[in-house]
Design an enzyme around this catalytic site. Structure first.
Site, mmCIF file in Angstrom:
data_model
loop_
_atom_site.group_PDB
_atom_site.id
_atom_site.type_symbol
_atom_site.label_atom_id
_atom_site.label_comp_id
_atom_site.label_asym_id
_atom_site.label_seq_id
_atom_site.Cartn_x
_atom_site.Cartn_y
_atom_site.Cartn_z
ATOM 1 N N SER A 1 -0.371 1.423 -0.256
ATOM 2 C CA SER A 1 0.363 0.184 0.005
ATOM 3 C C SER A 1 -0.077 -0.569 1.251
ATOM 4 O O SER A 1 0.444 -1.660 1.526
ATOM 5 C CB SER A 1 1.865 0.470 0.101
ATOM 6 O OG SER A 1 2.396 0.718 -1.176
ATOM 7 N N LYS B 1 -0.822 -4.200 0.748
ATOM 8 C CA LYS B 1 0.118 -5.320 0.755
ATOM 9 C C LYS B 1 -0.071 -6.263 1.945
ATOM 10 O O LYS B 1 0.407 -7.405 1.906
ATOM 11 C CB LYS B 1 1.551 -4.800 0.708
ATOM 12 C CG LYS B 1 1.906 -4.089 -0.602
ATOM 13 C CD LYS B 1 3.362 -3.664 -0.615
ATOM 14 C CE LYS B 1 3.773 -3.030 -1.934
ATOM 15 N NZ LYS B 1 3.312 -1.643 -2.072
ATOM 16 N N SER C 1 7.821 -2.128 1.301
ATOM 17 C CA SER C 1 6.768 -1.756 0.360
ATOM 18 C C SER C 1 7.231 -1.842 -1.087
ATOM 19 O O SER C 1 6.909 -0.972 -1.908
ATOM 20 C CB SER C 1 6.249 -0.354 0.675
ATOM 21 O OG SER C 1 4.885 -0.232 0.364
ATOM 22 N N LYS D 1 2.449 -1.375 8.665
ATOM 23 C CA LYS D 1 2.489 -1.145 7.204
ATOM 24 C C LYS D 1 2.212 0.317 6.906
ATOM 25 O O LYS D 1 1.267 0.895 7.426
ATOM 26 C CB LYS D 1 1.460 -2.020 6.469
ATOM 27 C CG LYS D 1 1.604 -1.940 4.945
ATOM 28 C CD LYS D 1 2.875 -2.640 4.493
ATOM 29 C CE LYS D 1 3.291 -2.248 3.074
ATOM 30 N NZ LYS D 1 3.943 -0.920 3.004
#
Length: 317
Positions: A64, A67, A121, A228
């Site tokens: 992820s 993203k 997420s 993140k």
């Protein structure tokens, strides 16, 4: 001819000498830093060279962390963040488990979907952002790869906007370039460091609460400027951040570690190492995972290189 120095001038010279002695401090030794992540990269955003790197050129799944690039493409498109987007069913199946609390048929603003994609997420939200790209889903994926190329991320490739595919790959060094670019986007900094976010959906009306997947953004002991997380079985636990270390925005990239809290521990070791030169130690289980995973990845890369060489030899014949 002899010159005599009088008055305040010697004091200024002595002052400059003291300033220089304070400013020119030895960088901490990389040998003193022990990390559980298979790959890592640490560098102040303004620096041209890393403070620390570990297998930073290995191409690995990034889960992820993808993203962040999804957000950059959304914001670069100029599509209005206030526009309500319909929650449509996937036109292609997800590459991995894609459970979501979002109800198909409802609507949410592009800005809310962007926020929960980054800070919590939310995989479905990332998919919807790509699906509603002004030029379509396929064009969105192409734009992700074009953006990576423009940033000099030469070992990066994307096939989906959420990171559910293990074919979304990059290197720690490449991801540091993405972090540096993302830091220039206030919306990304704001969303990735928010502790929580509430989304009001319409048609039908309902609200959902989302929390940040990185607990460090809620800690008073950390000044996280961008963040993140990521996880896939093939990618392990991943964490990328920009953190204020002694007034210096510093990129930290940690790829593939064991257990939810392991990348958090790595982040703490990095910050302590940058501040004091002491890199701490890693738990035996995390260290064992790192060594075994590194061996597996090295074998895979060697096999891939051998296959490429064999294919090239066949073509040349």
């Amino acid at each position: 001819m002899r010159y005599r120095v009088r008055g305040w001038w010697p004091l200024i010279v002595m002052g400059w000498g003291l300033v220089a002695s304070v400013a020119v401090q030895a960088a901490p030794s990389p040998d003193k830093l022990e990390l559980a992540s298979v790959s890592a990269y640490v560098a102040p955003l303004k620096a041209s060279k890393p403070s620390y790197s570990k297998r930073a050129d290995w191409v690995m799944p990034i889960a992820s962390v993808t993203k962040v690039m999804t957000a950059l493409v959304v914001l670069d498109s100029g599509a209005p963040l206030s526009q309500r987007l319909s929650v449509e069913k996937r036109h292609i199946p997800a590459a991995a488990n894609a459970y979501s609390r979002i109800r198909p048929g409802s609507k949410a603003t592009r800005g809310d979907l962007l926020a929960i994609s980054l800070m919590s997420s939310e995989n479905y939200a990332a998919y919807l952002l790509a699906r509603h790209h002004p030029d379509g889903y396929d064009a969105f994926i192409a734009a992700m790869n074009a953006k990576a190329k423009a940033l000099g991320m030469n070992h990066t490739h994307f096939v989906d906007p959420s990171g559910l595919s293990e074919n979304n790959v990059s290197t720690a060094a490449d991801l540091s370039k993405m972090l540096k670019a993302a830091f220039a986007y206030p919306k990304v900094r704001e969303a990735t460091t928010a502790a929580k976010h509430d989304v009001w959906f319409t048609h039908p009306g309902y609200s959902l609460y989302y929390a940040n997947t990185n607990p460090l953004v809620r800690s008073s002991r950390w000044d996280v400027l961008l963040s993140k997380t990521g996880y896939l079985t093939s990618a392990g636990r991943c964490l990328v951040m920009v953190v204020n270390v002694a007034g210096e925005p510093t990129a930290m990239v940690m790829l593939d570690s064991f257990g939810k809290r392991t990348p958090l521990g790595d982040a703490g070791r990095i910050r302590r190492w940058l501040s004091t030169g002491d890199g701490g130690s890693v738990a035996a289980s995390a260290s064992r995972y790192e060594q075994e995973k590194a061996q597996t990845l090295a074998a895979q890369m060697l096999a891939s290189q051998s296959a490429d060489a064999s294919g090239a030899e066949t073509v040349s014949r």
